[in-house]
Design an enzyme around this catalytic site. Structure first.
Site, PDB file in Angstrom:
ATOM      1  N   LYS A 177      32.671 -13.145  -9.457  1.00 40.92           N
ATOM      2  CA  LYS A 177      32.110 -12.705 -10.752  1.00 40.92           C
ATOM      3  C   LYS A 177      30.622 -13.070 -10.702  1.00 40.92           C
ATOM      4  O   LYS A 177      30.241 -14.220 -10.934  1.00 40.92           O
ATOM      5  CB  LYS A 177      32.821 -13.419 -11.897  1.00 40.92           C
ATOM      6  N   SER A 230      25.224 -23.629 -15.155  1.00 47.43           N
ATOM      7  CA  SER A 230      24.749 -24.693 -16.038  1.00 47.43           C
ATOM      8  C   SER A 230      25.806 -25.792 -16.196  1.00 47.43           C
ATOM      9  O   SER A 230      27.006 -25.556 -16.026  1.00 47.43           O
ATOM     10  CB  SER A 230      24.414 -24.111 -17.399  1.00 47.43           C
ATOM     11  N   THR A 231      25.348 -26.960 -16.569  1.00 49.90           N
ATOM     12  CA  THR A 231      26.254 -28.087 -16.781  1.00 49.90           C
ATOM     13  C   THR A 231      27.209 -27.789 -17.944  1.00 49.90           C
ATOM     14  O   THR A 231      28.394 -28.128 -17.883  1.00 49.90           O
ATOM     15  CB  THR A 231      25.444 -29.371 -17.017  1.00 49.90           C
ATOM     16  N   GLY A 234      29.843 -25.572 -16.679  1.00 52.72           N
ATOM     17  CA  GLY A 234      30.650 -26.344 -15.723  1.00 52.72           C
ATOM     18  C   GLY A 234      31.672 -27.217 -16.432  1.00 52.72           C
ATOM     19  O   GLY A 234      32.825 -27.323 -16.006  1.00 52.72           O
ATOM     20  N   GLU A 251      28.715 -26.803  -8.976  1.00 51.31           N
ATOM     21  CA  GLU A 251      27.310 -27.099  -8.660  1.00 51.31           C
ATOM     22  C   GLU A 251      26.507 -26.798  -9.915  1.00 51.31           C
ATOM     23  O   GLU A 251      26.372 -25.639 -10.295  1.00 51.31           O
ATOM     24  CB  GLU A 251      26.821 -26.201  -7.509  1.00 51.31           C
ATOM     25  N   CYS A 285      17.928 -25.083  -9.156  1.00 52.33           N
ATOM     26  CA  CYS A 285      18.592 -26.270  -9.691  1.00 52.33           C
ATOM     27  C   CYS A 285      18.017 -27.576  -9.144  1.00 52.33           C
ATOM     28  O   CYS A 285      17.965 -28.569  -9.833  1.00 52.33           O
ATOM     29  CB  CYS A 285      20.075 -26.181  -9.369  1.00 52.33           C
ATOM     30  N   GLU A 384      17.049 -30.287 -18.549  1.00 50.59           N
ATOM     31  CA  GLU A 384      16.676 -29.257 -17.567  1.00 50.59           C
ATOM     32  C   GLU A 384      16.010 -28.093 -18.307  1.00 50.59           C
ATOM     33  O   GLU A 384      16.622 -27.473 -19.176  1.00 50.59           O
ATOM     34  CB  GLU A 384      17.926 -28.766 -16.832  1.00 50.59           C
TER      35      GLU A 384
HETATM   36  P1  NAD Z   1      25.283 -20.196 -16.750  1.00 50.59           P
HETATM   37  O1  NAD Z   1      26.151 -21.386 -16.621  1.00 50.59           O
HETATM   38  O2  NAD Z   1      24.963 -19.700 -18.100  1.00 50.59           O
HETATM   39  O3  NAD Z   1      25.950 -18.958 -15.983  1.00 50.59           O
HETATM   40  C1  NAD Z   1      26.331 -19.037 -14.623  1.00 50.59           C
HETATM   41  C2  NAD Z   1      27.514 -18.118 -14.408  1.00 50.59           C
HETATM   42  O4  NAD Z   1      28.651 -18.621 -15.097  1.00 50.59           O
HETATM   43  C3  NAD Z   1      27.334 -16.698 -14.912  1.00 50.59           C
HETATM   44  O5  NAD Z   1      27.989 -15.839 -13.992  1.00 50.59           O
HETATM   45  C4  NAD Z   1      28.040 -16.710 -16.254  1.00 50.59           C
HETATM   46  O6  NAD Z   1      28.492 -15.434 -16.652  1.00 50.59           O
HETATM   47  C5  NAD Z   1      29.192 -17.637 -15.961  1.00 50.59           C
HETATM   48  N1  NAD Z   1      29.726 -18.388 -17.101  1.00 50.59           N
HETATM   49  C6  NAD Z   1      29.046 -18.936 -18.139  1.00 50.59           C
HETATM   50  N2  NAD Z   1      29.892 -19.607 -18.949  1.00 50.59           N
HETATM   51  C7  NAD Z   1      31.125 -19.513 -18.386  1.00 50.59           C
HETATM   52  C8  NAD Z   1      32.426 -20.003 -18.743  1.00 50.59           C
HETATM   53  N3  NAD Z   1      32.610 -20.759 -19.830  1.00 50.59           N
HETATM   54  N4  NAD Z   1      33.457 -19.721 -17.931  1.00 50.59           N
HETATM   55  C9  NAD Z   1      33.275 -18.991 -16.810  1.00 50.59           C
HETATM   56  N5  NAD Z   1      32.091 -18.464 -16.435  1.00 50.59           N
HETATM   57  C10 NAD Z   1      31.027 -18.730 -17.216  1.00 50.59           C
HETATM   58  O7  NAD Z   1      23.987 -20.539 -15.906  1.00 50.59           O
HETATM   59  P2  NAD Z   1      22.668 -19.657 -15.703  1.00 50.59           P
HETATM   60  O8  NAD Z   1      21.769 -19.841 -16.862  1.00 50.59           O
HETATM   61  O9  NAD Z   1      23.028 -18.263 -15.328  1.00 50.59           O
HETATM   62  O10 NAD Z   1      22.081 -20.367 -14.381  1.00 50.59           O
HETATM   63  C11 NAD Z   1      21.207 -21.439 -14.467  1.00 50.59           C
HETATM   64  C12 NAD Z   1      21.938 -22.755 -14.286  1.00 50.59           C
HETATM   65  O11 NAD Z   1      22.556 -22.815 -13.009  1.00 50.59           O
HETATM   66  C13 NAD Z   1      20.992 -23.932 -14.338  1.00 50.59           C
HETATM   67  O12 NAD Z   1      21.539 -24.970 -15.101  1.00 50.59           O
HETATM   68  C14 NAD Z   1      20.899 -24.358 -12.885  1.00 50.59           C
HETATM   69  O13 NAD Z   1      20.532 -25.682 -12.679  1.00 50.59           O
HETATM   70  C15 NAD Z   1      22.245 -24.051 -12.383  1.00 50.59           C
HETATM   71  N6  NAD Z   1      22.231 -23.917 -10.923  1.00 50.59           N
HETATM   72  C16 NAD Z   1      22.818 -24.891 -10.174  1.00 50.59           C
HETATM   73  C17 NAD Z   1      22.784 -24.823  -8.785  1.00 50.59           C
HETATM   74  C18 NAD Z   1      23.415 -25.890  -7.937  1.00 50.59           C
HETATM   75  O14 NAD Z   1      23.671 -25.640  -6.754  1.00 50.59           O
HETATM   76  N7  NAD Z   1      23.695 -27.081  -8.449  1.00 50.59           N
HETATM   77  C19 NAD Z   1      22.167 -23.739  -8.167  1.00 50.59           C
HETATM   78  C20 NAD Z   1      21.580 -22.764  -8.961  1.00 50.59           C
HETATM   79  C21 NAD Z   1      21.641 -22.870 -10.353  1.00 50.59           C
END
Ligand code: NAD
Length: 481
Positions: A177, A230-231, A234, A251, A285, A384
């Site tokens: 996804k 995002s946390t 997660g 992650e 990240c 962040e």
């Molecule tokens: P996000 O968490 O909003 O979305 C990431 C993905 O998760 C998207 O595909 C979204 O549709 C999906 N999603 C969101 N909520 C969900 C849920 N409750 N259940 C299932 N899927 C869900 O994050 P974003 O704003 O798109 O990305 C930025 C974040 O990602 C930042 O916090 C960044 O630090 C983190 N990030 C972490 C790493 C790492 O390796 N640790 C790498 C890149 C980005």
């Protein structure tokens, strides 16, 4: 280059969605709508998971040995390389990452990851017998099953490769996804998977937003979730996985520290600042967005950070000269601008940027931004921001530098700048984080990557990254009479 898709991808072919919902795709460099993708429903997710579950049990995939899976993975890497130019342009157009960075990190890095996991697959011992005077037990390594892969927009290919590579290497199947902002490039990957000869159903793609991701996580046919994002998301995913006792690799976010020691070469540090502290305009990240400076050379460190950030060349992400692209969306730009206002209201001193650049009024750009006079208790030092905003925090002595670095809800990356690598190693050992660099920072394929505390659970990459997709089965034998 296709800029709209009206299907998902199931069984190695485009699949019609059950409903008519769409997500809109925007080019962050121009602010213009470029196309649409399907907003997948729970019914669509179910169809993809069923396909992946069928493929898991199909002898065409189940009975392949490690060497055959390795050959398929290498074929996938080759097929992706052939599509490299198209893929890079597609990613950059959707997420605003400078094209050079996409080519090297996202596209080249992905095929390198598939080749790396092909090598690991070949080394995998599927079964071993533990013969002792007391027992003859056979230990089997089996694929964990169907993996739900959920990726963010900032590294849409590489962050899938770090999950799909090990999953396929050990015989799992997957439903991907992608993030809604980067829905399109997942289809190029899916086409490459089919071209490489993977059986139908081994890799499927369902596009959509958060609800689509939530439906994938909750599906009982998904045996493991591999998530980067995002946390907050997660935590929500971990709760569902916890209630189903389903393993999850998470992650998540970060607020990493670059610790500049009193013997550091500030000129070299300044030259590394955009790459290490604000890569992809801070939308990575592991960006070291907190710069820790010895109080005695605080002004000189601030000058080095400002000089480094001034070298940023802002522009359309597709231009070869650009090394600092836009933020991914208008919403993300508003979020960053709100943090800039917050920093000033918290009493920090804005010494660079904070505003929108002149002459770039079409896309979602924010100037490289630096705050000095920052205390680690301020929200701009704790939360962040995910944008080009660096904070410089003063410390007295190495112990306090380590204490400030560790005084964070996160623990993902980090770096130590010093003329003495041994001293740097001593500091690196004390920082509570999943990874840290000495005079550098760059994840490598052969070492585990991931976070502690609010930065996540589990590791990707390295042999440890393969383990996360393996289940063990012990087969006991009656002792010889
Ligand atoms: P996000 O968490 O909003 O979305 C990431 C993905 O998760 C998207 O595909 C979204 O549709 C999906 N999603 C969101 N909520 C969900 C849920 N409750 N259940 C299932 N899927 C869900 O994050 P974003 O704003 O798109 O990305 C930025 C974040 O990602 C930042 O916090 C960044 O630090 C983190 N990030 C972490 C790493 C790492 O390796 N640790 C790498 C890149 C980005």
């Amino acid at each position: 280059m296709e800029l709209s898709r009206d299907t998902h991808w199931i069984d190695n072919a485009p699949a019609r969605p059950s409903g008519s919902g769409t997500v809109t795709l925007t080019n962050p460099s121009t602010g213009q709508v470029i196309g649409t993708a399907v907003d997948g429903s729970a019914t669509d997710v179910d169809a993809a998971v069923r396909s992946a579950n069928r493929a898991l049990r199909d002898p065409a995939w189940r009975d392949l040995g490690p060497a055959e899976r390795a050959a398929l993975l290498r074929g996938l890497a080759d097929a992706l390389d052939r599509r490299g130019a198209e893929l890079a342009e597609l990613v950059s157009t959707q997420n605003g990452m400078p094209i050079k960075m996409v080519r090297w990190g996202n596209v080249g890095g992905s095929s390198a990851s598939y080749r790396y996991f092909a090598d690991l697959a070949e080394q995998q011992i599927v079964e071993d017998e533990r013969a002792t005077p007391y027992s003859r037990t056979r230990v089997r390594r089996e694929p964990v099953g169907t993996v739900g892969i959920i990726a963010p927009w900032n590294g849409p290919q590489i962050l899938v490769a770090w999950k799909l590579g090990p999953a396929l290497a050990v015989g799992c199947t997957a439903v991907i996804k992608p993030a809604e902002e980067t829905s399109l490039d997942a289809f190029v990957l899916a086409e490459a998977v089919a071209e490489a000869g993977f059986p139908p159903g081994v890799v499927n793609v369902v596009t959509g937003g958060r609800d689509t991701g939530a439906a994938l996580v909750a599906h009982r046919g998904v045996h493991k979730v591999a998530f980067t994002g995002s946390t907050a998301a997660g935590r929500a995913i971990a709760e569902v996985c916890g209630s189903q006792l389903k393993p999850a690799t998470l992650e998540l976010g970060g607020k990493s520290a670059a610790i500049v020691l009193d013997d550091a070469d500030l000129d070299a540090f300044g030259k590394a600042v955009t790459r290490i502290c604000a890569p992809n305009s801070g939308q990575v990240c592991y960006s070291c967005t907190r710069v820790l400076a010895p109080r005695g050379s605080y002004d000189a460190v601030v000058d080095a950070v400002v000089a480094g950030m001034r070298t940023a060349r802002l522009g359309d992400a597709l231009f070869e000269t650009t090394n600092f692209g836009p933020l991914v969306s208008a919403r993300q730009r508003t979020r960053v601008e709100d943090y800039v206002d917050l920093g000033s209201s918290e009493g920090a001193d804005l010494v660079l940027g904070g505003s929108r650049p002149a002459g770039l009024d079409r896309g979602f750009f924010v100037m490289p931004t630096v705050f000095r006079g920052v205390d680690n208790s301020m929200r701009i030092a704790r939360e962040e921001i995910f944008g080009p905003v660096l904070v410089v925090i003063a410390y007295d002595g190495d112990d306090e530098a380590v204490a400030i670095a560790n005084d964070s809800d996160y623990g993902l990356g980090g770096s130590v700048f010093t003329a003495d690598p041994e001293r740097g190693l001593g500091i690196a050992r004390r920082v509570e984080t999943g990874s840290i660099g000495i005079n550098t920072y760059e994840p490598t394929l052969d070492a585990p990557f991931g976070g502690v505390k609010g930065s996540g659970l589990g590791r990707e990459l390295g042999p440890e990254g393969l383990e996360a997709y393996v289940e063990y089965k012990s087969i006991y034998n009656a002792p010889a009479m």
